[in-house]
Design a protein around this motif. Structure first.
Motif, PDB file in Angstrom:
ATOM      1  N   LEU A 194       0.829  -1.203   0.000  1.00 23.07           N
ATOM      2  CA  LEU A 194       0.000   0.000   0.000  1.00 23.07           C
ATOM      3  C   LEU A 194       0.863   1.251   0.000  1.00 23.07           C
ATOM      4  O   LEU A 194       0.586   2.213  -0.719  1.00 23.07           O
ATOM      5  CB  LEU A 194      -0.949   0.003   1.199  1.00 23.07           C
ATOM      6  CG  LEU A 194      -1.902   1.192   1.306  1.00 23.07           C
ATOM      7  CD1 LEU A 194      -2.739   1.361   0.041  1.00 23.07           C
ATOM      8  CD2 LEU A 194      -2.793   1.045   2.529  1.00 23.07           C
ATOM      9  N   THR A 195       1.934   1.265   0.780  1.00 23.47           N
ATOM     10  CA  THR A 195       2.845   2.408   0.804  1.00 23.47           C
ATOM     11  C   THR A 195       3.426   2.664  -0.579  1.00 23.47           C
ATOM     12  O   THR A 195       3.441   3.800  -1.056  1.00 23.47           O
ATOM     13  CB  THR A 195       3.986   2.183   1.819  1.00 23.47           C
ATOM     14  OG1 THR A 195       3.422   2.018   3.120  1.00 23.47           O
ATOM     15  CG2 THR A 195       4.945   3.356   1.836  1.00 23.47           C
ATOM     16  N   ALA A 196       3.892   1.626  -1.244  1.00 23.00           N
ATOM     17  CA  ALA A 196       4.459   1.776  -2.587  1.00 23.00           C
ATOM     18  C   ALA A 196       3.414   2.306  -3.561  1.00 23.00           C
ATOM     19  O   ALA A 196       3.702   3.180  -4.385  1.00 23.00           O
ATOM     20  CB  ALA A 196       5.033   0.445  -3.073  1.00 23.00           C
ATOM     21  N   SER A 197       2.193   1.814  -3.476  1.00 17.52           N
ATOM     22  CA  SER A 197       1.121   2.285  -4.358  1.00 17.52           C
ATOM     23  C   SER A 197       0.835   3.764  -4.136  1.00 17.52           C
ATOM     24  O   SER A 197       0.687   4.533  -5.094  1.00 17.52           O
ATOM     25  CB  SER A 197      -0.159   1.483  -4.121  1.00 17.52           C
ATOM     26  OG  SER A 197       0.024   0.137  -4.466  1.00 17.52           O
ATOM     27  N   LEU A 198       0.768   4.191  -2.878  1.00 12.57           N
ATOM     28  CA  LEU A 198       0.506   5.599  -2.571  1.00 12.57           C
ATOM     29  C   LEU A 198       1.659   6.493  -3.018  1.00 12.57           C
ATOM     30  O   LEU A 198       1.443   7.610  -3.493  1.00 12.57           O
ATOM     31  CB  LEU A 198       0.233   5.773  -1.079  1.00 12.57           C
ATOM     32  CG  LEU A 198      -1.039   5.114  -0.558  1.00 12.57           C
ATOM     33  CD1 LEU A 198      -1.118   5.215   0.962  1.00 12.57           C
ATOM     34  CD2 LEU A 198      -2.272   5.717  -1.210  1.00 12.57           C
ATOM     35  N   LEU A 199       2.895   5.995  -2.898  1.00 19.81           N
ATOM     36  CA  LEU A 199       4.053   6.759  -3.378  1.00 19.81           C
ATOM     37  C   LEU A 199       3.965   6.966  -4.891  1.00 19.81           C
ATOM     38  O   LEU A 199       4.181   8.073  -5.391  1.00 19.81           O
ATOM     39  CB  LEU A 199       5.360   6.033  -3.032  1.00 19.81           C
ATOM     40  CG  LEU A 199       5.807   6.103  -1.576  1.00 19.81           C
ATOM     41  CD1 LEU A 199       6.944   5.126  -1.331  1.00 19.81           C
ATOM     42  CD2 LEU A 199       6.233   7.515  -1.219  1.00 19.81           C
ATOM     43  N   GLU A 200       3.648   5.910  -5.613  1.00 18.43           N
ATOM     44  CA  GLU A 200       3.560   6.008  -7.072  1.00 18.43           C
ATOM     45  C   GLU A 200       2.423   6.920  -7.526  1.00 18.43           C
ATOM     46  O   GLU A 200       2.519   7.567  -8.563  1.00 18.43           O
ATOM     47  CB  GLU A 200       3.404   4.621  -7.686  1.00 18.43           C
ATOM     48  CG  GLU A 200       4.682   3.821  -7.618  1.00 18.43           C
ATOM     49  CD  GLU A 200       4.583   2.474  -8.293  1.00 18.43           C
ATOM     50  OE1 GLU A 200       3.470   1.928  -8.416  1.00 18.43           O
ATOM     51  OE2 GLU A 200       5.634   1.968  -8.702  1.00 18.43           O
ATOM     52  N   LEU A 201       1.354   6.995  -6.749  1.00 21.78           N
ATOM     53  CA  LEU A 201       0.218   7.854  -7.088  1.00 21.78           C
ATOM     54  C   LEU A 201       0.436   9.302  -6.665  1.00 21.78           C
ATOM     55  O   LEU A 201      -0.394  10.166  -6.928  1.00 21.78           O
ATOM     56  CB  LEU A 201      -1.058   7.315  -6.425  1.00 21.78           C
ATOM     57  CG  LEU A 201      -1.594   6.009  -6.984  1.00 21.78           C
ATOM     58  CD1 LEU A 201      -2.661   5.429  -6.060  1.00 21.78           C
ATOM     59  CD2 LEU A 201      -2.143   6.214  -8.392  1.00 21.78           C
ATOM     60  N   GLY A 202       1.549   9.581  -5.990  1.00 22.52           N
ATOM     61  CA  GLY A 202       1.842  10.932  -5.541  1.00 22.52           C
ATOM     62  C   GLY A 202       0.978  11.380  -4.377  1.00 22.52           C
ATOM     63  O   GLY A 202       0.742  12.572  -4.199  1.00 22.52           O
TER      64      GLY A 202
ATOM     65  N   SER B   7      12.308  -5.156   1.526  1.00 28.58           N
ATOM     66  CA  SER B   7      12.549  -3.744   1.258  1.00 28.58           C
ATOM     67  C   SER B   7      11.233  -2.999   1.106  1.00 28.58           C
ATOM     68  O   SER B   7      10.308  -3.468   0.438  1.00 28.58           O
ATOM     69  CB  SER B   7      13.369  -3.594  -0.025  1.00 28.58           C
ATOM     70  OG  SER B   7      13.397  -2.233  -0.425  1.00 28.58           O
ATOM     71  N   LEU B   8      11.152  -1.823   1.702  1.00 23.65           N
ATOM     72  CA  LEU B   8       9.970  -0.988   1.578  1.00 23.65           C
ATOM     73  C   LEU B   8       9.743  -0.582   0.135  1.00 23.65           C
ATOM     74  O   LEU B   8       8.621  -0.428  -0.312  1.00 23.65           O
ATOM     75  CB  LEU B   8      10.121   0.261   2.454  1.00 23.65           C
ATOM     76  CG  LEU B   8       9.057   1.340   2.325  1.00 23.65           C
ATOM     77  CD1 LEU B   8       7.680   0.796   2.710  1.00 23.65           C
ATOM     78  CD2 LEU B   8       9.400   2.534   3.185  1.00 23.65           C
ATOM     79  N   PHE B   9      10.793  -0.429  -0.619  1.00 22.06           N
ATOM     80  CA  PHE B   9      10.683   0.123  -1.959  1.00 22.06           C
ATOM     81  C   PHE B   9      10.817  -0.904  -3.079  1.00 22.06           C
ATOM     82  O   PHE B   9      10.854  -0.543  -4.249  1.00 22.06           O
ATOM     83  CB  PHE B   9      11.729   1.227  -2.131  1.00 22.06           C
ATOM     84  CG  PHE B   9      11.646   2.259  -1.037  1.00 22.06           C
ATOM     85  CD1 PHE B   9      10.572   3.131  -0.968  1.00 22.06           C
ATOM     86  CD2 PHE B   9      12.623   2.332  -0.066  1.00 22.06           C
ATOM     87  CE1 PHE B   9      10.476   4.070   0.042  1.00 22.06           C
ATOM     88  CE2 PHE B   9      12.534   3.282   0.947  1.00 22.06           C
ATOM     89  CZ  PHE B   9      11.464   4.147   0.999  1.00 22.06           C
ATOM     90  N   SER B  10      10.849  -2.171  -2.763  1.00 20.61           N
ATOM     91  CA  SER B  10      11.072  -3.189  -3.791  1.00 20.61           C
ATOM     92  C   SER B  10       9.920  -3.311  -4.784  1.00 20.61           C
ATOM     93  O   SER B  10      10.114  -3.782  -5.898  1.00 20.61           O
ATOM     94  CB  SER B  10      11.334  -4.550  -3.140  1.00 20.61           C
ATOM     95  OG  SER B  10      10.181  -4.989  -2.455  1.00 20.61           O
ATOM     96  N   THR B  11       8.721  -2.893  -4.415  1.00 19.24           N
ATOM     97  CA  THR B  11       7.580  -3.034  -5.319  1.00 19.24           C
ATOM     98  C   THR B  11       7.297  -1.767  -6.139  1.00 19.24           C
ATOM     99  O   THR B  11       6.348  -1.754  -6.923  1.00 19.24           O
ATOM    100  CB  THR B  11       6.308  -3.413  -4.541  1.00 19.24           C
ATOM    101  OG1 THR B  11       6.020  -2.395  -3.579  1.00 19.24           O
ATOM    102  CG2 THR B  11       6.477  -4.749  -3.828  1.00 19.24           C
ATOM    103  N   LEU B  12       8.111  -0.727  -5.963  1.00 17.94           N
ATOM    104  CA  LEU B  12       7.916   0.492  -6.757  1.00 17.94           C
ATOM    105  C   LEU B  12       8.253   0.228  -8.216  1.00 17.94           C
ATOM    106  O   LEU B  12       9.242  -0.434  -8.529  1.00 17.94           O
ATOM    107  CB  LEU B  12       8.799   1.634  -6.236  1.00 17.94           C
ATOM    108  CG  LEU B  12       8.356   2.304  -4.955  1.00 17.94           C
ATOM    109  CD1 LEU B  12       9.412   3.305  -4.494  1.00 17.94           C
ATOM    110  CD2 LEU B  12       7.031   3.013  -5.132  1.00 17.94           C
ATOM    111  N   ASN B  13       7.450   0.767  -9.108  1.00 17.41           N
ATOM    112  CA  ASN B  13       7.681   0.597 -10.540  1.00 17.41           C
ATOM    113  C   ASN B  13       8.404   1.782 -11.159  1.00 17.41           C
ATOM    114  O   ASN B  13       8.761   1.738 -12.328  1.00 17.41           O
ATOM    115  CB  ASN B  13       6.338   0.398 -11.262  1.00 17.41           C
ATOM    116  CG  ASN B  13       5.683  -0.897 -10.844  1.00 17.41           C
ATOM    117  OD1 ASN B  13       6.335  -1.923 -10.752  1.00 17.41           O
ATOM    118  ND2 ASN B  13       4.398  -0.844 -10.575  1.00 17.41           N
ATOM    119  N   ARG B  14       8.573   2.845 -10.388  1.00 13.71           N
ATOM    120  CA  ARG B  14       9.281   4.015 -10.894  1.00 13.71           C
ATOM    121  C   ARG B  14      10.010   4.701  -9.745  1.00 13.71           C
ATOM    122  O   ARG B  14       9.742   4.435  -8.578  1.00 13.71           O
ATOM    123  CB  ARG B  14       8.323   4.989 -11.562  1.00 13.71           C
ATOM    124  CG  ARG B  14       7.336   5.648 -10.616  1.00 13.71           C
ATOM    125  CD  ARG B  14       6.462   6.681 -11.336  1.00 13.71           C
ATOM    126  NE  ARG B  14       5.529   7.318 -10.436  1.00 13.71           N
ATOM    127  CZ  ARG B  14       5.807   8.403  -9.716  1.00 13.71           C
ATOM    128  NH1 ARG B  14       6.986   8.963  -9.789  1.00 13.71           N
ATOM    129  NH2 ARG B  14       4.890   8.938  -8.928  1.00 13.71           N
TER     130      ARG B  14
END
Length: 92
Positions: free
Chosen positions: A34-42, A61-68
């Motif tokens: 959920l954190t990664a999704s919210l980060l990607e959505l700004g 990793s907190l950021f392993s699922t980020l796509n950008r």
């Protein structure tokens, strides 16, 4: 306390609606996806990372699922007597 549920099919809409309500800050802890999704959505206004100086040898990793790449800048640091350090970031 009322805890609204974020709908997976409209995460951005749900969180934007919650952010427009009067009240205090919104907090999220413990959900890497959920954190990664919210980060990607700004939709993250502030990111707090607590560094606990121990070696675990493994983890997720907190950021392993980020796509950008999501740029942040260090805004504040807080050091505790325990040796923990709280790093507070804001979107760059």
């Amino acid at each position: 306390m009322n805890t609204p549920l974020a709908r997976a099919d409209d995460l951005a809409g749900t969180v934007k609606a919650i952010k427009q309500r009067p009240g205090k800050e919104i907090g999220l802890s413990g959900s890497v996806t959920l954190t990664a999704s919210l980060l990607e959505l700004g939709l993250v206004d502030e990111l707090r990372v607590l560094v606990n100086p121990i070696t675990l040898g493994a983890g997720r990793s907190l950021f392993s699922t980020l796509n950008r790449r999501v740029p942040f800048e260090l805004w504040r640091t807080t050091t505790f007597r325990s040796g923990n350090v709280l790093l507070t970031y804001r979107p760059a």
